[in-house]
Design an enzyme around this catalytic site. Structure first.
Site, PDB file in Angstrom:
ATOM      1  N   TRP A 151     -14.116   2.026 -52.846  1.00  0.00           N
ATOM      2  CA  TRP A 151     -15.428   2.675 -52.894  1.00  0.00           C
ATOM      3  C   TRP A 151     -15.398   3.782 -53.954  1.00  0.00           C
ATOM      4  CZ3 TRP A 151     -16.561   7.638 -50.112  1.00  0.00           C
ATOM      5  CH2 TRP A 151     -17.892   8.034 -50.254  1.00  0.00           C
ATOM      6  N   TYR A 172     -20.696  -1.712 -52.860  1.00  0.00           N
ATOM      7  CA  TYR A 172     -20.005  -0.826 -53.791  1.00  0.00           C
ATOM      8  C   TYR A 172     -20.300  -1.258 -55.227  1.00  0.00           C
ATOM      9  CZ  TYR A 172     -17.223   0.667 -49.707  1.00  0.00           C
ATOM     10  OH  TYR A 172     -16.811   1.133 -48.488  1.00  0.00           O
ATOM     11  N   TRP A 204     -12.011   6.128 -43.149  1.00  0.00           N
ATOM     12  CA  TRP A 204     -12.296   6.461 -44.534  1.00  0.00           C
ATOM     13  C   TRP A 204     -12.385   7.984 -44.699  1.00  0.00           C
ATOM     14  CZ3 TRP A 204     -17.023   8.734 -46.075  1.00  0.00           C
ATOM     15  CH2 TRP A 204     -18.099   8.652 -45.181  1.00  0.00           C
ATOM     16  N   SER A 205     -12.152   8.422 -45.912  1.00  0.00           N
ATOM     17  CA  SER A 205     -12.134   9.840 -46.262  1.00  0.00           C
ATOM     18  C   SER A 205     -11.132  10.647 -45.431  1.00  0.00           C
ATOM     19  CB  SER A 205     -13.532  10.457 -46.121  1.00  0.00           C
ATOM     20  OG  SER A 205     -13.596  11.699 -46.780  1.00  0.00           O
ATOM     21  N   GLY A 257      -8.104   5.810 -52.084  1.00  0.00           N
ATOM     22  CA  GLY A 257      -8.498   5.298 -53.380  1.00  0.00           C
ATOM     23  C   GLY A 257      -7.709   6.018 -54.451  1.00  0.00           C
ATOM     24  N   ASP A 306      -9.571  -2.872 -49.041  1.00  0.00           N
ATOM     25  CA  ASP A 306     -10.895  -2.761 -48.424  1.00  0.00           C
ATOM     26  C   ASP A 306     -11.955  -2.537 -49.493  1.00  0.00           C
ATOM     27  OD1 ASP A 306     -12.573  -2.144 -45.820  1.00  0.00           O
ATOM     28  OD2 ASP A 306     -13.060  -0.563 -47.255  1.00  0.00           O
ATOM     29  N   GLN A 320      -1.466   8.450 -58.729  1.00  0.00           N
ATOM     30  CA  GLN A 320      -1.917   9.122 -57.511  1.00  0.00           C
ATOM     31  C   GLN A 320      -1.375   8.423 -56.268  1.00  0.00           C
ATOM     32  OE1 GLN A 320      -6.164   8.889 -58.401  1.00  0.00           O
ATOM     33  NE2 GLN A 320      -6.278  11.108 -58.569  1.00  0.00           N
TER      34      GLN A 320
END
Length: 337
Positions: A22, A55, A206-207, A286, A50, A292
């Site tokens: 996303w 998106y 998520w997040s 993500g 995912d 990262q």
């Protein structure tokens, strides 16, 4: 390497650090960078991916499909979602009607370059479609072999209970819910998690880093970093605004010594925190750059001791959102066209 957890009351395992695309694929980063991050994820042992048809208005699925091309399909767990409007956004291009679900799964499979998805998820609850219609469509998709398991996203405790009962009646497995969850956003703990535990439903959250705020890179009294999600006018900035209050940013800075004491980076601490919840099967991460992921995957398998958990609570409880009533306002009352 990344650890695995069972998804719901099933024999299906997913990587507890799951790659989500996303905001990034087809939107925030170019296709070459997106392919590089997916390949790095695979190199690091992440096998669960995912996405959603909405998106970047279907582009994210296409990018992910291209990035996974040539991989052994049986070694991957691919998730996507249906609900939000796609395409020309006509009257049947949104929601969880049988027509939209059937059209959407076919489009998603084509874009992802696969015959089936491992997990197909209702991206929100559709108040305009009878739940029986939605669940029957999901049952048919499972029987057609286009999806192996069914999940939902941001459903309330009551919706999960009703959906689970229909899934059982229709003889397919409702195994997961995908809510927002982090040390700053804990609204699922009051009702959704206890209900899910009773039903055998896992959370794919998520997040988990609160849109990046729990990384500590957003400093109180300072402008947001250039190129960060807070500057993304394509949608990323809308979700992070509530976390950029001065009192929140100040509280988050108190976690730096906690992370140091635990031998973790701030992102690792945030991810490890959500994974301490036994009802969480996976945390979505993500990346706009491959490197990262090198840091975040190290949160897999980390066990935070009681003192560390208490220190996190002490720092964040005054600013964390915990009201379970917040789960009732996530799905739109009417379809968004």
């Amino acid at each position: 390497m990344v650890n695995y957890r069972y998804l719901g009351n099933s024999g299906f395992k997913v990587s507890e650090i799951t790659y989500g695309n996303w905001v990034t694929h087809g939107s925030q980063v170019g296709d070459d960078a997106a392919l590089a991050t997916v390949h790095r994820a695979l190199d690091l042992g992440i096998t669960s991916f995912d996405t959603a048809d909405v998106y970047a208005n279907t582009a994210a699925e296409s990018v992910l499909g291209e990035a996974l091309k040539g991989q052994r399909r049986e070694s991957l767990e691919i998730f996507t979602k249906v609900y939000w409007p796609t395409g020309p956004k006509g009257p049947n291009d949104t929601g969880l009607s049988r027509k939209h679900i059937m059209d959407s799964i076919n489009g998603s499979l084509t874009r992802l370059g696969t015959d089936y998805v491992d997990l197909y998820q209702a991206h929100r609850y559709d108040y305009e479609t009878p739940l029986e219609e939605t669940m029957q469509a999901f049952a048919d998709i499972v029987r057609q072999g286009k999806a192996l398991y069914i999940g939902v996203s941001e459903w309330t405790a009551e919706q999960l209970r009703e959906g689970h009962a229909l899934a059982k009646e229709l003889k397919f497995q409702l195994v997961s819910n995908q809510p927002q969850y982090s040390a700053l956003w804990r609204v699922i703990e009051g009702k959704v998690v206890p209900t899910s535990e009773a039903l055998g439903i896992s959370q794919i959250v998520w997040s988990p880093m609160a849109q990046g705020v729990l990384t500590g890179k957003y400093l109180p009294g300072q402008p947001v970093p250039a190129g960060s999600r807070a500057t993304d006018e394509k949608g990323g900035d809308r979700f992070i605004r509530d976390f950029l209050r001065e009192e929140v940013l100040t509280a988050v800075q108190k976690l730096k010594p906690v992370a140091d004491e635990a031998g973790l980076t701030m992102p690792q601490l945030a991810l490890a925190w959500v994974l301490q919840n036994k009802n969480v099967a996976a945390a979505l991460v993500g990346a706009s750059r491959p490197e990262q992921l090198d840091d975040t995957v190290k949160a897999s398998g980390v066990v935070l001791d009681a003192d560390t958990m208490a220190a996190i609570d002490e720092a964040l409880t005054p600013v964390a959102v915990t009201d379970p009533e917040q789960t009732y306002s996530v799905s739109p009352a009417t379809r968004v066209g």
